[in-house]
Design a protein around this motif. Structure first.
Motif, PDB file in Angstrom:
ATOM      1  N   ALA A  57       0.813  -1.331  -0.049  1.00  0.00           N
ATOM      2  CA  ALA A  57       0.000  -0.014  -0.127  1.00  0.00           C
ATOM      3  C   ALA A  57       0.874   1.244   0.154  1.00  0.00           C
ATOM      4  N   SER A  58       2.118   1.176   0.468  1.00  0.00           N
ATOM      5  CA  SER A  58       3.001   2.225   0.674  1.00  0.00           C
ATOM      6  C   SER A  58       4.087   2.440  -0.214  1.00  0.00           C
ATOM      7  N   GLY A  61       3.614   5.671  -3.408  1.00  0.00           N
ATOM      8  CA  GLY A  61       3.151   6.792  -2.875  1.00  0.00           C
ATOM      9  C   GLY A  61       2.762   7.720  -3.758  1.00  0.00           C
ATOM     10  N   GLN A  62       1.385   8.227  -3.948  1.00  0.00           N
ATOM     11  CA  GLN A  62       0.810   8.969  -5.074  1.00  0.00           C
ATOM     12  C   GLN A  62       0.111  10.050  -4.574  1.00  0.00           C
ATOM     13  N   LEU A  63       0.200  11.364  -4.889  1.00  0.00           N
ATOM     14  CA  LEU A  63      -0.755  12.590  -4.441  1.00  0.00           C
ATOM     15  C   LEU A  63      -2.330  12.154  -4.581  1.00  0.00           C
ATOM     16  N   PHE A  70      -4.993   4.072  -0.484  1.00  0.00           N
ATOM     17  CA  PHE A  70      -6.401   4.865   0.208  1.00  0.00           C
ATOM     18  C   PHE A  70      -6.489   3.619   1.304  1.00  0.00           C
ATOM     19  N   ALA A  71      -6.869   2.407   1.048  1.00  0.00           N
ATOM     20  CA  ALA A  71      -7.185   1.526   2.317  1.00  0.00           C
ATOM     21  C   ALA A  71      -6.067   1.659   3.301  1.00  0.00           C
ATOM     22  N   GLY A  77      -4.291   5.817   9.557  1.00  0.00           N
ATOM     23  CA  GLY A  77      -4.885   7.010  10.006  1.00  0.00           C
ATOM     24  C   GLY A  77      -5.927   6.620  11.242  1.00  0.00           C
ATOM     25  N   PHE A  78      -6.621   5.457  10.926  1.00  0.00           N
ATOM     26  CA  PHE A  78      -7.667   5.106  12.038  1.00  0.00           C
ATOM     27  C   PHE A  78      -6.954   4.928  13.328  1.00  0.00           C
TER      28      PHE A  78
END
Length: 266
Positions: A57-58, A61-63, A70-71, A77-78
């Motif tokens: 997922a990382s 990394g895209q803007l 995103f997931a 972040g949660f």
């Protein structure tokens, strides 16, 4: 021999699943009752899966993030904001995010195993894993308190502020038992007991359905449909509890750390 003592296959009685049914034979045995078990394999697979998912997922990394990025960002972040920052506080929380992050997703994946066909076993339904994680948290929050306050932390933990001196002989033993004995026990047993109980209920329902279908009575065969409806509802409830228990365990970890960091404010 009375019917109550006849084996199930002789008497036609229903044989409910037991705890032993959840302890499968070792994949690679190295003793009479020991070996590399399915549970151990699932724990290792959970670590591999979690690492793969968040690395993937990382990686790019895209803007404007893709679905996988995103997931990963949302899940991170949660834990970072909803558990770490909101509970521990904006000043100190970042250093504990890796621990909270690892605990949440490790417990979550190992719980969710119980809702996945073929795996069909929440590894946290075995008390050893829950004890280990609770012991890790126990050592962590005590270490955090000792690092910040030194030996005075022990006094701050068991002597509440504002309590009259003549009540302390009663309050101090209660605080010692509550903080240093009951807290780690409930932290581990809450996770273990809910996973074990939920899985046993679903297993009991499944065994009951198989038993009813095997009967000659049409009424009993039809009753199996009602049991199936109830089992489906319990299955969904167990899946929800699997997620909630990962959250609760991690949330309590953050609360314990926050309490250790601000022990002098109690």
């Amino acid at each position: 021999m009375t019917p109550l003592t006849l084996p199930a296959e002789d008497s036609g009685a229903f044989t409910p699943p037991t705890l032993e049914d959840m302890h499968l034979p070792a994949i690679f045995p190295w003793g009479a009752h020991e070996g590399f078990s399915k549970q151990m394999l699932m724990v290792l697979l959970s670590v591999v899966f979690i690492a793969w998912f968040f690395i993937a997922a990382s990686r790019k990394g895209q803007l404007v993030p893709g679905k996988l990025q995103f997931a990963g960002e949302y899940l991170y972040g949660f834990v970072r904001n909803s558990i770490g920052k909101d509970i521990i506080g904006g000043k100190d929380f970042m250093k504990f995010v890796p621990l909270l992050f690892a605990l949440f997703f490790f417990i979550l994946v190992n719980n969710i195993y119980g809702a996945i066909p073929f795996f069909q076993l929440p590894t946290m339904s075995h008390v050893g894993g829950a004890y280990f994680l609770a012991a890790l948290v126990y050592v962590t929050w005590i270490g955090v308190g000792l690092k910040k306050f030194g030996a005075r932390f022990l006094k701050l933990t068991v002597v509440p502020a504002g309590v009259p001196w003549y009540i302390l002989p009663i309050v101090v033993p209660i605080e010692i038992i509550s903080n240093f004995i009951v807290r780690p026990m409930t932290h581990s047993l809450r996770l273990f007991a809910t996973m074990l109980a939920g899985h046993l209920v679903v297993a009991l329902a499944g065994s009951g359905i198989a038993f009813l279908i095997a009967q000659e009575s049409v009424v009993l065969k039809g009753t199996s449909l009602l049991v199936l409806v109830g089992a489906t509802a319990m299955y969904m409830l167990e899946a929800l509890i699997m997620v909630l228990q990962a959250y609760v365990f991690t949330l309590l970890t953050a609360i314990y750390i926050q309490g250790a960091l601000h022990a002098d404010a109690h």
